[in-house]
Structure formats: C-alpha cells, structure tokens
Design a protein around this motif. Structure first.
Motif, PDB file in Angstrom:
ATOM      1  N   GLU A  56       7.696   6.160  -1.641  1.00 36.63           N
ATOM      2  CA  GLU A  56       7.591   7.252  -2.611  1.00 36.63           C
ATOM      3  C   GLU A  56       6.716   8.339  -1.988  1.00 36.63           C
ATOM      4  N   VAL A  57       7.351   9.296  -1.329  1.00 38.88           N
ATOM      5  CA  VAL A  57       6.604  10.305  -0.588  1.00 38.88           C
ATOM      6  C   VAL A  57       5.702  11.111  -1.517  1.00 38.88           C
ATOM      7  N   ALA A  58       6.175  11.426  -2.723  1.00 39.76           N
ATOM      8  CA  ALA A  58       5.357  12.209  -3.656  1.00 39.76           C
ATOM      9  C   ALA A  58       4.071  11.464  -4.019  1.00 39.76           C
ATOM     10  N   VAL A  59       4.159  10.149  -4.181  1.00 43.74           N
ATOM     11  CA  VAL A  59       2.976   9.349  -4.497  1.00 43.74           C
ATOM     12  C   VAL A  59       2.020   9.337  -3.309  1.00 43.74           C
ATOM     13  N   VAL A  60       2.549   9.150  -2.107  1.00 47.57           N
ATOM     14  CA  VAL A  60       1.703   9.142  -0.914  1.00 47.57           C
ATOM     15  C   VAL A  60       0.988  10.484  -0.773  1.00 47.57           C
ATOM     16  N   GLU A  61       1.714  11.570  -0.986  1.00 44.01           N
ATOM     17  CA  GLU A  61       1.098  12.897  -0.879  1.00 44.01           C
ATOM     18  C   GLU A  61       0.009  13.085  -1.927  1.00 44.01           C
ATOM     19  N   MET A  62       0.242  12.581  -3.135  1.00 42.26           N
ATOM     20  CA  MET A  62      -0.753  12.719  -4.193  1.00 42.26           C
ATOM     21  C   MET A  62      -2.016  11.935  -3.857  1.00 42.26           C
ATOM     22  N   LEU A  63      -1.853  10.708  -3.381  1.00 42.17           N
ATOM     23  CA  LEU A  63      -3.010   9.886  -3.041  1.00 42.17           C
ATOM     24  C   LEU A  63      -3.744  10.455  -1.831  1.00 42.17           C
ATOM     25  N   CYS A  64      -2.996  10.982  -0.878  1.00 43.29           N
ATOM     26  CA  CYS A  64      -3.651  11.623   0.267  1.00 43.29           C
ATOM     27  C   CYS A  64      -4.412  12.871  -0.185  1.00 43.29           C
ATOM     28  N   GLY A  65      -3.861  13.588  -1.162  1.00 45.68           N
ATOM     29  CA  GLY A  65      -4.561  14.744  -1.698  1.00 45.68           C
ATOM     30  C   GLY A  65      -5.890  14.368  -2.315  1.00 45.68           C
ATOM     31  N   SER A  66      -5.937  13.208  -2.979  1.00 47.02           N
ATOM     32  CA  SER A  66      -7.200  12.761  -3.575  1.00 47.02           C
ATOM     33  C   SER A  66      -8.232  12.449  -2.501  1.00 47.02           C
ATOM     34  N   MET A  67      -7.758  11.989  -1.324  1.00 48.30           N
ATOM     35  CA  MET A  67      -8.683  11.707  -0.222  1.00 48.30           C
ATOM     36  C   MET A  67      -9.249  12.984   0.377  1.00 48.30           C
ATOM     37  N   LEU A  68      -8.475  14.058   0.325  1.00 45.98           N
ATOM     38  CA  LEU A  68      -8.903  15.324   0.911  1.00 45.98           C
ATOM     39  C   LEU A  68      -9.663  16.210  -0.069  1.00 45.98           C
ATOM     40  N   SER A  69      -9.746  15.775  -1.321  1.00 40.88           N
ATOM     41  CA  SER A  69     -10.308  16.621  -2.371  1.00 40.88           C
ATOM     42  C   SER A  69     -11.829  16.705  -2.334  1.00 40.88           C
ATOM     43  N   GLY A  70     -12.476  15.789  -1.622  1.00 38.53           N
ATOM     44  CA  GLY A  70     -13.931  15.772  -1.594  1.00 38.53           C
ATOM     45  C   GLY A  70     -14.552  15.070  -2.784  1.00 38.53           C
ATOM     46  N   GLY A  71     -13.727  14.415  -3.612  1.00 36.95           N
ATOM     47  CA  GLY A  71     -14.227  13.692  -4.773  1.00 36.95           C
ATOM     48  C   GLY A  71     -14.671  12.286  -4.417  1.00 36.95           C
ATOM     49  N   PRO A  72     -14.674  11.383  -5.409  1.00 39.40           N
ATOM     50  CA  PRO A  72     -15.122   9.995  -5.172  1.00 39.40           C
ATOM     51  C   PRO A  72     -14.321   9.267  -4.106  1.00 39.40           C
ATOM     52  N   ALA A  73     -13.045   9.682  -3.905  1.00 39.22           N
ATOM     53  CA  ALA A  73     -12.206   9.029  -2.897  1.00 39.22           C
ATOM     54  C   ALA A  73     -12.207   9.807  -1.590  1.00 39.22           C
ATOM     55  N   GLY A  74     -13.221  10.639  -1.372  1.00 40.33           N
ATOM     56  CA  GLY A  74     -13.296  11.438  -0.155  1.00 40.33           C
ATOM     57  C   GLY A  74     -13.331  10.589   1.101  1.00 40.33           C
ATOM     58  N   LEU A  75     -12.735  11.098   2.161  1.00 42.14           N
ATOM     59  CA  LEU A  75     -12.576  10.324   3.388  1.00 42.14           C
ATOM     60  C   LEU A  75     -13.897   9.943   4.044  1.00 42.14           C
ATOM     61  N   GLU A  76     -14.944  10.728   3.782  1.00 44.52           N
ATOM     62  CA  GLU A  76     -16.236  10.405   4.385  1.00 44.52           C
ATOM     63  C   GLU A  76     -16.811   9.106   3.846  1.00 44.52           C
ATOM     64  N   LYS A  77     -16.230   8.590   2.759  1.00 42.83           N
ATOM     65  CA  LYS A  77     -16.711   7.343   2.153  1.00 42.83           C
ATOM     66  C   LYS A  77     -15.912   6.123   2.617  1.00 42.83           C
ATOM     67  N   PHE A  78     -14.922   6.328   3.471  1.00 43.40           N
ATOM     68  CA  PHE A  78     -14.036   5.240   3.874  1.00 43.40           C
ATOM     69  C   PHE A  78     -14.682   4.377   4.951  1.00 43.40           C
ATOM     70  N   ASP A  79     -14.605   3.043   4.763  1.00 45.45           N
ATOM     71  CA  ASP A  79     -15.069   2.119   5.784  1.00 45.45           C
ATOM     72  C   ASP A  79     -13.884   1.617   6.600  1.00 45.45           C
ATOM     73  N   GLY A  80     -14.140   0.681   7.509  1.00 41.24           N
ATOM     74  CA  GLY A  80     -13.085   0.196   8.385  1.00 41.24           C
ATOM     75  C   GLY A  80     -11.903  -0.395   7.656  1.00 41.24           C
ATOM     76  N   ARG A  81     -12.176  -1.157   6.594  1.00 44.86           N
ATOM     77  CA  ARG A  81     -11.066  -1.767   5.844  1.00 44.86           C
ATOM     78  C   ARG A  81     -10.221  -0.713   5.164  1.00 44.86           C
ATOM     79  N   ASN A  82     -10.861   0.288   4.565  1.00 49.07           N
ATOM     80  CA  ASN A  82     -10.113   1.364   3.921  1.00 49.07           C
ATOM     81  C   ASN A  82      -9.266   2.134   4.930  1.00 49.07           C
ATOM     82  N   ILE A  83      -9.861   2.440   6.081  1.00 47.92           N
ATOM     83  CA  ILE A  83      -9.136   3.175   7.122  1.00 47.92           C
ATOM     84  C   ILE A  83      -7.917   2.375   7.579  1.00 47.92           C
TER      85      ILE A  83
END
Length: 333
Positions: A68-95
């Motif tokens: 589901e490309v639209a879902v993947v794009e939406m979830l990736c957008g949440s990672m780029l938003s700088g909110g609680p799911a921001g990429l700077e908070k990702f550990d090895g397992r998340n990556i």
C-alpha cells in the motif's frame, strides 16, 4: 468491526502485526489490512505515532506482502515531520524494521532512507544486534544503496557480529556482499573474515556461496521446482530446447529456474509469491535477484505466472516460449 476512531497508533500496530504473523495471504488478513489502510490510518495525526508503532506497522505490511504505497508514504511522512516519530529518535531495531519494509515492498522513499542511514552512522556497530545488522545490509542491497560510508559501516558491522549470525543471517550478508561486488564497491571476497569459525577458507564470493549451500541451503534464494516451472520445462522439451532446471550459479549461489543449453540464457518462472499480494509488482527480493543475475552475465527472461495461466493449449504455450526466447531480453537495470 470497531469504529475507526476507536484505534490509536499503538492499537493499529499491535493488530496489524498479529494479523501479519498469523494469517498471511488469507482473505481475512487482506480485508483487515484494507480496513486499516482506508479507514483508520488516514485519521491518525502525526503526533500519535512513535518510532516503535511506525516500524511495527511498516513491518506488518512487509510480512503480509501488502504494498500500500499511500500508507507507506503517510508513515514515512510522520517520520519526517519532526514529531514523536521523528527519525532522530530511531534506534537500531527501528532502523532495521523500516528499511526491511521498504526493501521487501520495494518502495523508494529516498528522504527517509537517507535520514535513516545517517542516523545509523552515528551508532557504534557494537550497539546493534547481529540480526539488525544483517537485515540492514540485506535491505541496502535490495534498495541498491551505494553510499560508501554506509557500506563501510555495514562491512564493519558484519565483521563484528559474524560469529553470532545463524545461517539465514549469513545468507543475507552474502547477498549484501555480492551486491557490493557487482556494483564495484568492494573487491571480490572483501568485507568479511570468512576464515573465522565454521566459515570457508576461500576468500572469494564463490567460496562464500559454496559454504552457505553446505551449511543450510542455497546462498541465493533456496527455491524449489514448482508445478508451473515443471510445465514450462516440459514445454521447452516439447520444442526441442535443451535446458537444466534449478541450475545453481557457483559465484552467487542463486538457483536459476531454467538455464538453457547455451549456458547463458536463463528463464525465471515467477509465481504469485514473487509479487506483492493482489498485484503484478515484484517484491524486493525478486527484483534484487533479477538485477544480480543480469549483472552476473546471464541473458535473463522473465515468465510471470499470469501470462502462462492464460495459455490454454500446448500449442499456445510452445508459441509463447518461442516468442520469449527470441524477444529482446527483459530490461532490469
């Protein structure tokens, strides 16, 4: 069925993960993913997601092979938003989970991939688990990541964690190294100290692939002949074409469904498991194998199951194969 508003991000992640594990390719699982994709996820705000919920959701779609490309794009957008799911908070397992999902479904989200790999470089290789390093290496091979800093980090990570890797993880490492060799990023046999432990004394890719086959199946994909493939092979015999089924390439360890007598022309007979569920879009592992096989010098022809299924007589099948073998090779690179 609960109203969409009853679900928060954590509940969605837990539910999708459960369905992906227990009911892969079952109708109920497909319906459940469709419900969340269309009714639930679009209603969630970016600040409801966390690194864990995003990575679990993406991994669930990957396990279920639902692209589901639209879902993947939406979830990736949440990672780029700088909110609680921001990429700077990702550990090895998340990556590892996110890259594995993008690779499995073969969705290119370059901004997320670039940020994740930058985040990876900031982490000591010792801080990750062996499976996380192997998964990231395999994912980078599928997505054809060629950033030399990332490649160097992964080589160090694989060297560090090799002794703790099981056969499946070492198979993923082998595919990563093969990809690096074929892209000219490392010399053949470079990267891992294969002489350690129970690994082969040979330092080249052929020795590595041979060892993988000996300790646990083929180094490439471990496929076996299907009814569809046997039908194709029999039709080749009917028109007088010499071939070998399940030919194993010594360098890569890949099993080629059918290799013709010229030793160069290969046919990959791709059944439903090679494609995202309910689509004709190849999954990442299939795309990587096609790319590698072509880079290894084979004249690769792709035979998708739905085209073969439309043929109703032996004469139609024979004509199809004659056309396939005389057509311009499949463009993969």
């Amino acid at each position: 069925q609960l109203p969409p508003a009853e679900f928060d991000a954590q509940a969605v992640a837990v539910t999708l993960n459960a369905f992906a594990k227990q009911m892969v390719r079952e109708r109920a699982s497909t319906q459940m993913f469709a419900f969340f994709s269309r009714e639930v996820l679009p209603g969630l705000a970016d600040d409801e997601f966390s690194p864990t919920s995003v990575s679990v959701m993406l991994n669930a779609y990957a396990k279920a092979e639902i692209r589901e490309v639209a879902v993947v794009e939406m979830l990736c957008g949440s990672m780029l938003s700088g909110g609680p799911a921001g990429l700077e908070k990702f550990d090895g397992r998340n990556i590892a989970s996110v890259l594995h999902a993008l690779a499995t479904l073969y969705v290119h989200e370059e901004a997320v991939t670039r940020r994740l790999t930058r985040q990876l470089l900031e982490q000591p290789v010792e801080s990750l688990q062996p499976e996380e390093v192997a998964i990231i290496a395999w994912s980078s091979a599928v997505l054809n990541i060629q950033d030399r800093e990332v490649i160097a980090w992964l080589l160090e990570g694989l060297d560090t964690h090799l002794d703790a890797m099981d056969t499946n993880l070492r198979r993923q490492a082998h595919q990563f190294l093969l990809s690096c060799e074929l892209e000219g990023l490392i010399e053949p046999g470079g990267g891992l100290c294969w002489s350690r432990g129970a690994s082969p004394s040979e330092g080249d890719g052929e020795g590595r692939a041979k060892w993988l086959r000996e300790v646990g199946g083929k180094g490439g994909d471990g496929t076996t002949s299907s009814r569809l493939q046997r039908d194709v092979a029999q039709t080749l015999a009917d028109i007088g074409v010499e071939y070998e089924e399940e030919f194993v390439d010594s360098r890569s360890g890949y099993s080629l469904d059918v290799l013709l007598g010229d030793g160069r022309t290969a046919i990959e007979v791709d059944g439903p498991s090679h494609f995202a569920r309910g689509s004709q879009v190849p999954l990442g592992n299939t795309r990587m194998k096609r790319r590698h096989v072509a880079q290894l010098g084979f004249d690769l022809r792709i035979l998708p199951y739905w085209e073969w299924d439309e043929l109703t007589s032996r004469e139609e099948k024979q004509a199809y194969l004659r056309a396939l073998l005389t057509a311009t090779p499949t463009l993969l690179l």
